[in-house]
Design an enzyme around this catalytic site. Structure first.
Site, PDB file in Angstrom:
ATOM      1  N   GLY A   6      44.453  19.056  51.775  1.00  0.00           N
ATOM      2  CA  GLY A   6      44.763  18.418  53.054  1.00  0.00           C
ATOM      3  C   GLY A   6      45.166  19.456  54.086  1.00  0.00           C
ATOM      4  N   GLY A   9      45.180  18.784  58.046  1.00  0.00           N
ATOM      5  CA  GLY A   9      46.062  17.750  58.620  1.00  0.00           C
ATOM      6  C   GLY A   9      47.158  18.357  59.478  1.00  0.00           C
ATOM      7  N   GLN A  10      48.058  17.488  59.968  1.00  0.00           N
ATOM      8  CA  GLN A  10      49.112  17.947  60.881  1.00  0.00           C
ATOM      9  C   GLN A  10      50.005  18.991  60.203  1.00  0.00           C
ATOM     10  OE1 GLN A  10      52.253  15.123  61.729  1.00  0.00           O
ATOM     11  NE2 GLN A  10      53.019  16.312  63.459  1.00  0.00           N
ATOM     12  N   ASP A  32      40.066  20.744  52.180  1.00  0.00           N
ATOM     13  CA  ASP A  32      40.219  19.399  52.774  1.00  0.00           C
ATOM     14  C   ASP A  32      38.899  18.659  52.594  1.00  0.00           C
ATOM     15  OD1 ASP A  32      42.461  18.439  55.331  1.00  0.00           O
ATOM     16  OD2 ASP A  32      40.880  17.150  54.526  1.00  0.00           O
ATOM     17  N   ARG A  34      37.260  17.543  54.997  1.00  0.00           N
ATOM     18  CA  ARG A  34      36.397  17.905  56.130  1.00  0.00           C
ATOM     19  C   ARG A  34      36.870  19.254  56.664  1.00  0.00           C
ATOM     20  NH1 ARG A  34      40.404  17.422  59.282  1.00  0.00           N
ATOM     21  NH2 ARG A  34      41.812  15.621  59.358  1.00  0.00           N
ATOM     22  N   ASP A  50      37.856  16.943  47.712  1.00  0.00           N
ATOM     23  CA  ASP A  50      38.423  15.586  47.795  1.00  0.00           C
ATOM     24  C   ASP A  50      39.574  15.513  46.800  1.00  0.00           C
ATOM     25  OD1 ASP A  50      37.035  12.199  47.454  1.00  0.00           O
ATOM     26  OD2 ASP A  50      39.093  12.959  47.521  1.00  0.00           O
ATOM     27  N   TYR A 140      52.256   2.807  53.289  1.00  0.00           N
ATOM     28  CA  TYR A 140      52.565   4.247  53.242  1.00  0.00           C
ATOM     29  C   TYR A 140      53.916   4.463  52.562  1.00  0.00           C
ATOM     30  CZ  TYR A 140      53.752   8.871  55.144  1.00  0.00           C
ATOM     31  OH  TYR A 140      54.136  10.178  55.304  1.00  0.00           O
TER      32      TYR A 140
HETATM   33  C1  VAH Z   1      54.286   8.581  60.169  1.00  0.00           C
HETATM   34  N1  VAH Z   1      54.667  10.898  60.855  1.00  0.00           N
HETATM   35  O1  VAH Z   1      54.637   8.262  61.280  1.00  0.00           O
HETATM   36  C2  VAH Z   1      54.588  10.009  59.710  1.00  0.00           C
HETATM   37  C3  VAH Z   1      55.895  10.043  58.991  1.00  0.00           C
HETATM   38  C4  VAH Z   1      58.277   9.351  59.029  1.00  0.00           C
HETATM   39  C5  VAH Z   1      56.993   9.311  59.752  1.00  0.00           C
HETATM   40  O2  VAH Z   1      55.795   9.557  57.697  1.00  0.00           O
HETATM   41  O3  VAH Z   1      53.738   7.828  59.427  1.00  0.00           O
END
Ligand code: VAH
Length: 310
Positions: A6, A9-10, A32, A34, A50, A140
Site C-alpha cells: 500500500g 496511499g496517504q 501497491d 497500482r 495485491d 472500517y
Molecule cells: C479516516 N483518516 O478518516 C482515516 C482515519 C481516524 C480517521 O482512520 O477514515
C-alpha cells in the site's frame, strides 16, 4: 530489506520516502495494487502487488529476502461504508496474509496501522483510554478492532513481532485525500490556497483527534525500532498530537489567508465522526517508547500552506 504494502496511499507514500531516506533507496521495496507518484516510483524499487493474495506476498518476501513489512493498504472509513464487502475483504485478508507470513518466519517484524475508528459511541470521548469500551459503528472501525484482536492473538500464540499504532486523523500534503472522514482537514487547505471558499462536510463544532503526517511517520519508525521488551501492548497503541474543530482549523487558516471563507454542509460522514473520540490518552505510548508529538495546529497549518504553495 523492507517491504511496504500500500506504498501509494496517504501514509504509504510518506513512509516509503522516509524509510528510503533512513535506510537507502534500494533497501525499501514499495508495492501497491497500482503505480504511484513520480517521486515514489523514481526513488527506488517498485512492484505491483495485491496484498490480499498470500502467494504473491510470499513470493515477494522471498524474492527480496524481506526482513520487515509494513501493511499500509486499506479502505478508509467513508469509502468502506459504500463498499462494505470489499473493505472487509481488503482490510482483513491483507492482515491475515501479513500475520501468516510472519508466523512462518518469511518476515521477522511487521507493522499494521489501527485507528481511532476502533472506538465507538459508548467509548469515553475525552482522553479516551488505551484500554476501554470499543463499539465501532463503521465497517472500517470493525475491521480495525478485529485486526487488533488478531495481532494480539498472533503475538501470544505464535510469537509474531507485530507493532501497531491507532492513528488519529492524519494531515498531509503529498497525496490527495482518499476516502477518509478526517480528510476535510486536508481538503480545506487545497481550497484555501486556491482562494476558494470551503464547504465542510462536518459540523463546525466536530472535535476530532488529529496529527500531522511527519509526527505519524516518526511514531511509526520509533515503535518499529524500539526494544521489543518495552512493548506492553501488542494490539495497538493510542497516540495523540492535537484535537480541533473545523471552526478552529478555519480560524488558524484565516490567520494566513484573511479572506478565506468556510461554510458547513454535513453529510453521511457526520455520523462517522460523531462516533469517534474528541481526544486520546496516549500516556502508555509515552511511557513505553517515549512518544511525544511535535506538530500542533499552528505548526501544522504553517507546514501545510508552505508545502502546498511551493
Ligand atoms: C479516516 N483518516 O478518516 C482515516 C482515519 C481516524 C480517521 O482512520 O477514515
Amino acid at each position: 530489506p523492507i517491504l511496504i504494502l500500500g506504498a501509494c496511499g496517504q501514509i504509504g507514500t510518506e513512509l516509503t520516502l522516509a524509510l528510503r531516506e533512513r535506510f537507502g533507496n534500494n533497501r525499501v521495496i514499495a508495492s501497491d495494487i497500482r503505480e504511484g507518484s513520480e517521486l515514489l516510483m523514481s526513488s527506488g524499487p517498485f512492484e505491483l502487488l495485491d496484498a490480499t493474495q498470500y502467494e504473491a506476498m510470499e513470493k515477494m518476501a522471498v524474492k527480496y529476502n524481506i526482513e520487515e513489512a509494513y501493511l499500509m493498504a486499506a479502505m478508509l472509513s467513508a469509502k468502506a461504508e459504500k463498499f462494505p464487502d470489499r473493505a472487509w475483504h481488503l482490510n482483513i485478508n491483507s492482515l491475515f496474509n501479513l500475520l501468516n507470513l510472519a508466523r512462518v518466519k518469511k518476515v521477522k517484524k511487521i507493522f499494521w496501522p489501527s485507528s481511532i475508528a476502533v472506538f465507538g459511541p459508548k467509548t469515553p470521548k475525552d482522553c479516551t483510554p488505551q484500554t476501554t469500551i470499543m463499539d465501532p459503528t463503521t465497517v472500517y472501525g470493525i475491521s480495525k478492532q478485529t485486526g487488533e484482536r488478531w495481532c494480539s492473538y498472533y503475538f501470544e500464540k505464535h510469537g509474531v513481532d507485530i507493532r501497531s499504532l491507532r492513528y488519529p486523523g492524519l494531515i498531509s500534503w503529498r497525496t490527495p485525500p482518499g476516502g477518509g472522514t478526517t480528510d476535510y482537514a486536508i481538503d480545506i487547505f487545497h481550497n484555501a490556497i486556491r482562494g476558494k471558499e470551503y464547504t465542510c462536510f462536518l459540523k463546525e463544532d466536530t472535535k476530532l483527534p488529529m496529527m500531522y503526517m511527519d509526527d505519524a511517520i516518526r511514531a511509526t519508525i520509533s515503535i518499529m525500532e524500539c526494544d521489543p521488551h518495552k512493548i506492553r501492548e501488542r494490539s495497538s497503541y493510542n497516540i495523540a498530537a492535537m484535537s480541533f474543530t473545523p471552526t478552529e482549523l478555519a480560524q488558524t487558516i484565516e490567520g494566513h489567508i484573511p479572506d478565506f471563507k468556510i461554510k458547513y454542509k454535513p453529510d453521511f460522514r457526520q455520523a462517522i465522526a460523531d462516533s469517534w473520540p474528541n481526544s486520546i490518552d496516549d500516556s502508555m505510548a509515552r511511557e513505553d517508547w517515549g512518544w511525544q508529538y511535535h506538530y500542533d495546529l499552528k505548526k501544522t497549518t504553517e507546514e501545510m500552506l508552505v508545502n502546498l504553495r511551493s
